[in-house]
Design a protein around this motif. Structure first.
Motif, short mmCIF file in Angstrom:
data_model
loop_
_atom_site.label_atom_id
_atom_site.label_comp_id
_atom_site.label_asym_id
_atom_site.label_seq_id
_atom_site.Cartn_x
_atom_site.Cartn_y
_atom_site.Cartn_z
N ALA A 190 0.83 -1.20 0.00
CA ALA A 190 0.00 0.00 0.00
C ALA A 190 0.86 1.25 0.00
O ALA A 190 0.56 2.24 -0.69
CB ALA A 190 -0.93 -0.01 1.21
N GLU A 191 1.96 1.22 0.77
CA GLU A 191 2.88 2.36 0.78
C GLU A 191 3.53 2.56 -0.58
O GLU A 191 3.63 3.69 -1.07
CB GLU A 191 3.95 2.14 1.84
CG GLU A 191 4.95 3.28 1.95
CD GLU A 191 6.00 3.05 3.01
OE1 GLU A 191 6.87 3.92 3.17
OE2 GLU A 191 5.97 1.99 3.68
N TYR A 192 3.95 1.45 -1.21
CA TYR A 192 4.56 1.54 -2.54
C TYR A 192 3.56 2.13 -3.54
O TYR A 192 3.90 3.05 -4.31
CB TYR A 192 5.00 0.16 -3.00
CG TYR A 192 5.41 0.10 -4.46
CD1 TYR A 192 6.70 0.43 -4.85
CD2 TYR A 192 4.48 -0.24 -5.44
CE1 TYR A 192 7.07 0.40 -6.19
CE2 TYR A 192 4.84 -0.27 -6.78
CZ TYR A 192 6.13 0.04 -7.16
OH TYR A 192 6.49 0.03 -8.48
N LEU A 193 2.34 1.62 -3.55
CA LEU A 193 1.34 2.09 -4.51
C LEU A 193 0.98 3.55 -4.28
O LEU A 193 0.79 4.30 -5.24
CB LEU A 193 0.09 1.21 -4.41
CG LEU A 193 0.26 -0.25 -4.87
CD1 LEU A 193 -0.99 -1.05 -4.54
CD2 LEU A 193 0.56 -0.31 -6.36
N TYR A 194 0.92 3.95 -3.03
CA TYR A 194 0.60 5.35 -2.73
C TYR A 194 1.70 6.26 -3.26
O TYR A 194 1.42 7.29 -3.89
CB TYR A 194 0.43 5.53 -1.23
CG TYR A 194 -0.15 6.87 -0.85
CD1 TYR A 194 -1.52 7.05 -0.71
CD2 TYR A 194 0.67 7.98 -0.65
CE1 TYR A 194 -2.06 8.28 -0.37
CE2 TYR A 194 0.15 9.22 -0.31
CZ TYR A 194 -1.22 9.36 -0.18
OH TYR A 194 -1.74 10.58 0.14
N ASN A 195 2.95 5.91 -3.01
CA ASN A 195 4.06 6.71 -3.52
C ASN A 195 4.08 6.72 -5.04
O ASN A 195 4.40 7.75 -5.66
CB ASN A 195 5.38 6.18 -2.97
CG ASN A 195 5.70 6.67 -1.58
OD1 ASN A 195 6.32 7.72 -1.39
ND2 ASN A 195 5.26 5.92 -0.59
N HIS A 196 3.76 5.58 -5.65
CA HIS A 196 3.77 5.50 -7.11
C HIS A 196 2.67 6.37 -7.71
O HIS A 196 2.82 6.90 -8.82
CB HIS A 196 3.57 4.04 -7.54
CG HIS A 196 3.86 3.81 -8.98
ND1 HIS A 196 3.09 2.99 -9.78
CD2 HIS A 196 4.82 4.30 -9.80
CE1 HIS A 196 3.57 2.98 -11.02
NE2 HIS A 196 4.62 3.77 -11.05
N THR A 197 1.58 6.54 -6.97
CA THR A 197 0.48 7.38 -7.43
C THR A 197 0.80 8.86 -7.25
O THR A 197 0.21 9.72 -7.93
CB THR A 197 -0.81 7.04 -6.66
OG1 THR A 197 -1.07 5.63 -6.79
CG2 THR A 197 -2.00 7.81 -7.21
N HIS A 198 1.72 9.17 -6.35
CA HIS A 198 2.04 10.56 -6.03
C HIS A 198 3.52 10.85 -6.31
O HIS A 198 4.22 11.44 -5.49
CB HIS A 198 1.71 10.86 -4.57
CG HIS A 198 0.26 10.74 -4.24
ND1 HIS A 198 -0.32 9.55 -3.88
CD2 HIS A 198 -0.73 11.68 -4.23
CE1 HIS A 198 -1.60 9.74 -3.64
NE2 HIS A 198 -1.88 11.01 -3.85
N THR A 199 3.98 10.47 -7.50
CA THR A 199 5.39 10.72 -7.84
C THR A 199 5.70 12.20 -7.99
O THR A 199 6.86 12.59 -7.98
CB THR A 199 5.76 9.99 -9.14
OG1 THR A 199 4.88 10.42 -10.19
CG2 THR A 199 5.64 8.48 -8.98
N ASP A 200 4.64 13.02 -8.12
CA ASP A 200 4.84 14.46 -8.25
C ASP A 200 4.86 15.16 -6.90
O ASP A 200 4.82 16.39 -6.83
CB ASP A 200 3.75 15.07 -9.12
CG ASP A 200 2.35 14.88 -8.53
OD1 ASP A 200 2.18 13.96 -7.70
OD2 ASP A 200 1.43 15.64 -8.91
N ARG A 201 4.90 14.39 -5.82
CA ARG A 201 4.93 14.94 -4.47
C ARG A 201 5.97 14.21 -3.63
O ARG A 201 6.22 13.03 -3.82
CB ARG A 201 3.56 14.79 -3.78
CG ARG A 201 2.42 15.53 -4.44
CD ARG A 201 2.51 17.02 -4.17
NE ARG A 201 1.29 17.72 -4.55
CZ ARG A 201 1.04 18.18 -5.77
NH1 ARG A 201 1.93 17.98 -6.74
NH2 ARG A 201 -0.08 18.82 -6.03
N ALA A 202 6.57 14.94 -2.69
CA ALA A 202 7.32 14.28 -1.62
C ALA A 202 6.29 13.85 -0.59
O ALA A 202 5.47 14.66 -0.15
CB ALA A 202 8.33 15.24 -1.01
N VAL A 203 6.29 12.58 -0.23
CA VAL A 203 5.26 12.04 0.65
C VAL A 203 5.73 12.07 2.10
O VAL A 203 6.76 11.47 2.45
CB VAL A 203 4.88 10.61 0.24
CG1 VAL A 203 3.88 10.01 1.22
CG2 VAL A 203 4.30 10.61 -1.17
#
Length: 264
Positions: A183-196
């Motif tokens: 879930a963490e990987y997918l969330y980061n992959h969805t928000h590559t235009d943001r620092a999470v």
């Protein structure tokens, strides 16, 4: 096949420039003074961070020692030692070992980091402090990348322009069927235009998407420590906020390296 954007000797120069740029900026932004840190402490010391440590015995005394894995509690102790007022703090370079950490392209048992800790008031909100500290630190990373791009204009910018604050629960809700790691990987992959920035209780993390390896890369951890007592001290260690900034990972991100194992 991956082709480095910088030769090894050039990458070493660039990494030195990152350190030269960031240290004074970080000290100024967080109102810090520099201190020197230990490589090891007595095994069982209350100033050791929780977790498994690599231990050894000093041959001349027979005393059991533990190599540091983190310095949150030791750094907090320095706030008391130097009588640091609220809003001010200390920072240092830390070398440690986290033996349980997998050695991979983006992680290593050997920790090369800046550590900082700042005195805070008891009434301050941990969540707000963590979020603000992560945003401020990320702004410093952006400034370091701007400096690198000035020196090496053939490189491309890697850091996004904005941050996204979330929680583990929100990441799981976005991908309910996935494991927490997935879930963490997918969330980061969805928000590559943001620092999470992930905030949970008294801790937070700051990650960015690394396009070279196609995975999120953890650049810094943050934590709020409550005031605590230590044996032999008449006063408690004050409440504090701190960060561990992973220097090797930041270099990997800004210098387009394919692995931490390149040993920049």
């Amino acid at each position: 096949m991956f082709k480095p954007r910088l030769l090894r000797e050039t990458a070493e120069i660039a990494f030195t420039e990152i350190k030269r740029h960031l240290e004074p900026k970080m000290a100024e932004a967080f109102s810090l003074r520099r201190v020197s840190t230990p490589l090891y402490l007595p095994a069982g010391s209350p100033l050791l961070d929780p977790g498994k440590c690599v231990e050894f015995t000093l041959p001349h005394s027979g005393e059991r020692m533990a190599i540091v894995r983190g310095l949150d509690r030791w750094m907090a102790r320095q706030l008391l030692r130097y009588d640091i007022a609220s809003g001010f703090g200390v920072f240092a370079v830390m070398n440690g070992i986290r033996p349980e950490t997998e050695e991979s392209t983006i992680s290593s048992p050997q920790v090369d980091a800046w550590v900082l800790r700042q005195t805070i008031d008891e009434a301050d909100s941990a969540e707000e402090l963590l979020e603000n500290a992560a945003r401020k630190m990320f702004s410093l990373f952006q400034g370091a990348e701007e400096r690198i791009l000035e020196l090496f204009p053939h490189l491309d910018a890697t850091l996004p322009s904005k941050t996204k604050v979330t929680t583990p629960a929100d990441m799981q809700a976005a991908n309910p069927e996935a494991s927490p790691e997935r879930a963490e990987y997918l969330y980061n992959h969805t928000h590559t235009d943001r620092a999470v920035v992930v905030v949970e209780g008294d801790r937070a993390s700051l990650s960015v998407w690394n396009s070279t390896v196609g995975r999120p890369l953890l650049l810094a951890d943050f934590s709020v420590l409550p005031a605590f007592a230590i044996p032999g001290s008449s006063a408690p260690v004050p409440r504090s906020i701190g960060a561990t900034v992973y220097r090797d990972r930041l270099a990997m991100q800004l210098l387009h390296q394919s692995s931490l194992l390149d040993k920049i």
